[in-house]
Design a protein around this motif. Sequence first.
Motif, PDB file in Angstrom:
ATOM      1  N   LEU A  45     -11.475  -0.147   7.113  1.00  0.00           N
ATOM      2  CA  LEU A  45     -12.082  -0.685   5.901  1.00  0.00           C
ATOM      3  C   LEU A  45     -13.576  -0.924   6.071  1.00  0.00           C
ATOM      4  CD1 LEU A  45      -9.317  -3.206   4.763  1.00  0.00           C
ATOM      5  CD2 LEU A  45      -9.996  -1.108   3.590  1.00  0.00           C
ATOM      6  N   LYS A  46     -13.977  -1.319   7.275  1.00  0.00           N
ATOM      7  CA  LYS A  46     -15.402  -1.573   7.529  1.00  0.00           C
ATOM      8  C   LYS A  46     -16.243  -0.318   7.339  1.00  0.00           C
ATOM      9  CE  LYS A  46     -15.257  -5.517  10.714  1.00  0.00           C
ATOM     10  NZ  LYS A  46     -15.540  -5.963  12.108  1.00  0.00           N
ATOM     11  N   PRO A  80     -18.983   0.881  -0.290  1.00  0.00           N
ATOM     12  CA  PRO A  80     -18.605   0.000  -1.398  1.00  0.00           C
ATOM     13  C   PRO A  80     -18.218   0.811  -2.632  1.00  0.00           C
ATOM     14  CG  PRO A  80     -20.986  -0.032  -1.025  1.00  0.00           C
ATOM     15  CD  PRO A  80     -20.387   0.715   0.120  1.00  0.00           C
ATOM     16  N   GLN A  90     -15.652   2.030   5.125  1.00  0.00           N
ATOM     17  CA  GLN A  90     -15.604   2.574   3.781  1.00  0.00           C
ATOM     18  C   GLN A  90     -16.814   2.122   2.963  1.00  0.00           C
ATOM     19  OE1 GLN A  90     -13.105   4.848   3.311  1.00  0.00           O
ATOM     20  NE2 GLN A  90     -12.884   4.245   5.458  1.00  0.00           N
ATOM     21  N   PRO A 133     -11.092  -1.453  -3.186  1.00  0.00           N
ATOM     22  CA  PRO A 133     -10.954  -2.404  -2.079  1.00  0.00           C
ATOM     23  C   PRO A 133     -10.227  -3.665  -2.528  1.00  0.00           C
ATOM     24  CG  PRO A 133     -13.195  -2.429  -2.943  1.00  0.00           C
ATOM     25  CD  PRO A 133     -12.492  -1.304  -3.641  1.00  0.00           C
ATOM     26  N   ASP A 141       0.819  -1.206   0.000  1.00  0.00           N
ATOM     27  CA  ASP A 141       0.000   0.000   0.000  1.00  0.00           C
ATOM     28  C   ASP A 141       0.858   1.262   0.000  1.00  0.00           C
ATOM     29  OD1 ASP A 141       0.919  -0.587   2.520  1.00  0.00           O
ATOM     30  OD2 ASP A 141      -1.028  -0.394   3.527  1.00  0.00           O
ATOM     31  N   SER A 145      -7.431   3.252  -5.387  1.00  0.00           N
ATOM     32  CA  SER A 145      -8.463   3.434  -4.349  1.00  0.00           C
ATOM     33  C   SER A 145      -9.589   2.407  -4.457  1.00  0.00           C
ATOM     34  CB  SER A 145      -9.043   4.862  -4.396  1.00  0.00           C
ATOM     35  OG  SER A 145      -8.024   5.814  -4.206  1.00  0.00           O
ATOM     36  N   THR A 193      -4.233  -1.980  -6.917  1.00  0.00           N
ATOM     37  CA  THR A 193      -5.558  -1.934  -6.300  1.00  0.00           C
ATOM     38  C   THR A 193      -5.634  -0.806  -5.277  1.00  0.00           C
ATOM     39  OG1 THR A 193      -5.771  -4.325  -6.602  1.00  0.00           O
ATOM     40  CG2 THR A 193      -7.309  -3.289  -5.087  1.00  0.00           C
ATOM     41  N   GLU A 194      -4.601  -0.715  -4.443  1.00  0.00           N
ATOM     42  CA  GLU A 194      -4.566   0.340  -3.429  1.00  0.00           C
ATOM     43  C   GLU A 194      -4.398   1.717  -4.076  1.00  0.00           C
ATOM     44  OE1 GLU A 194      -4.477   0.056   0.043  1.00  0.00           O
ATOM     45  OE2 GLU A 194      -4.008  -2.052   0.459  1.00  0.00           O
ATOM     46  N   THR A 236     -10.977  -6.636  -2.330  1.00  0.00           N
ATOM     47  CA  THR A 236     -11.857  -7.622  -2.960  1.00  0.00           C
ATOM     48  C   THR A 236     -11.961  -7.422  -4.474  1.00  0.00           C
ATOM     49  OG1 THR A 236     -13.734  -6.179  -2.419  1.00  0.00           O
ATOM     50  CG2 THR A 236     -13.258  -7.989  -0.902  1.00  0.00           C
ATOM     51  N   GLN A 237     -11.521  -6.262  -4.969  1.00  0.00           N
ATOM     52  CA  GLN A 237     -11.587  -5.963  -6.401  1.00  0.00           C
ATOM     53  C   GLN A 237     -10.279  -6.287  -7.126  1.00  0.00           C
ATOM     54  OE1 GLN A 237     -14.293  -5.168  -7.867  1.00  0.00           O
ATOM     55  NE2 GLN A 237     -15.404  -3.453  -6.953  1.00  0.00           N
TER      56      GLN A 237
END
Length: 363
Positions: free
Chosen positions: A290-291, A295, A293, A334, A226, A332, A328-329, A336-337
């Motif tokens: 993260l929780k 979707p 943020q 998540p 990250d 921006s 991915t980071e 999971t993507q």
Amino acid sequence: MKRLIVAAGGGGDAVAAAMLHAALYGDEDQAVILTYAWDRLLIDPVPGPRGPDNFTGLEPMTPAVWAVPAKARPIAPAGSTLPRLAAELPHTFALIDPHHGTEGITRQLEELVSHLSPASIDLLDVGGDILARGDEPTLKSPLADAVTLAACCQVNAPIRLLVAGPGLDGELSLDDLRGTLGSLVYTFTAKDVEPISPVLEWHPSEATGMLAATARGVRGTCEMRDAGLPVPLTDQGPTIHEVDLDDALSRNQLARAVMATNTLDEVEAHSREVCGYSEIDYERNKAAWLKEQPPVKLDPETVLSQLDQFEAEARSRGVTHTTFRHLTEALSLPGTQRQALRSLLIETRPQQYEGPLWSVAGS
């Protein structure tokens, strides 16, 4: 007789262990790879390593050691790459359980050695952070390596410590490690990557991904994690060096501090004292963030525009490659993507994919 390979930090070290076995031992009986179920927040939203209680379908090997077969499943919300590794690689993956501290892992190792009578025992670390003192400002994840090293040093059996891809984990540089590395054992080639090539298409490990890429001839500078750490991809990338186990222990302050621990909480406390932090605390804080943020939807047009901007800035920094985790980071998205992003980029710009890394356009 089986070979026993201990993946010092779990994660990608377990994948590299399969590559090591094929390169050094060829078509012999397949290995038992002892490894952590600790896939970080990219795969597992629960901070810290998983223990046997976090799985269904494990198979007992000894009273303290459980194998993770392909049929095993992590109990939600936990996640793990180990069942899929067991399905795709011809090895037995056994679970390191650090919840009983170094003494618990020492007991696991002793039981496995007694049960298997292995032809050899290798302790494998990709990158070399197992050789950290503990106070290096670039050190991010010393805990697993330190506990595994401490346990291996207490087992009454010959264990060979191997460092693959020195400097590739972005924690200690190659210059930091030069004086500690012993003799060259082997240099991976593109052919050695073939047994794990399908795994590299989905496994999130950055260090082992760079190890494989350098074995395939990729050179340059790769941004990872990250924080966007720059890691040189050089001719040293695909090498494996032997390091004296006692020398590693004398250097690693955290490993010495945790020798007599009986719980993971004790290990964390020593990490805070020696290193100034516990990486599991970092995971706890990041998981809580993260929780909160919202979707994020992966919009191809937006992503490709952001990628162009990222690559222009990366080129100005001298970066030639990056990992899909870092992309991915940086965009921006998540964690999971990550796979969806990877699929999109390879489909739209296949010429930039230098598996398993992404080549920065125009570099």
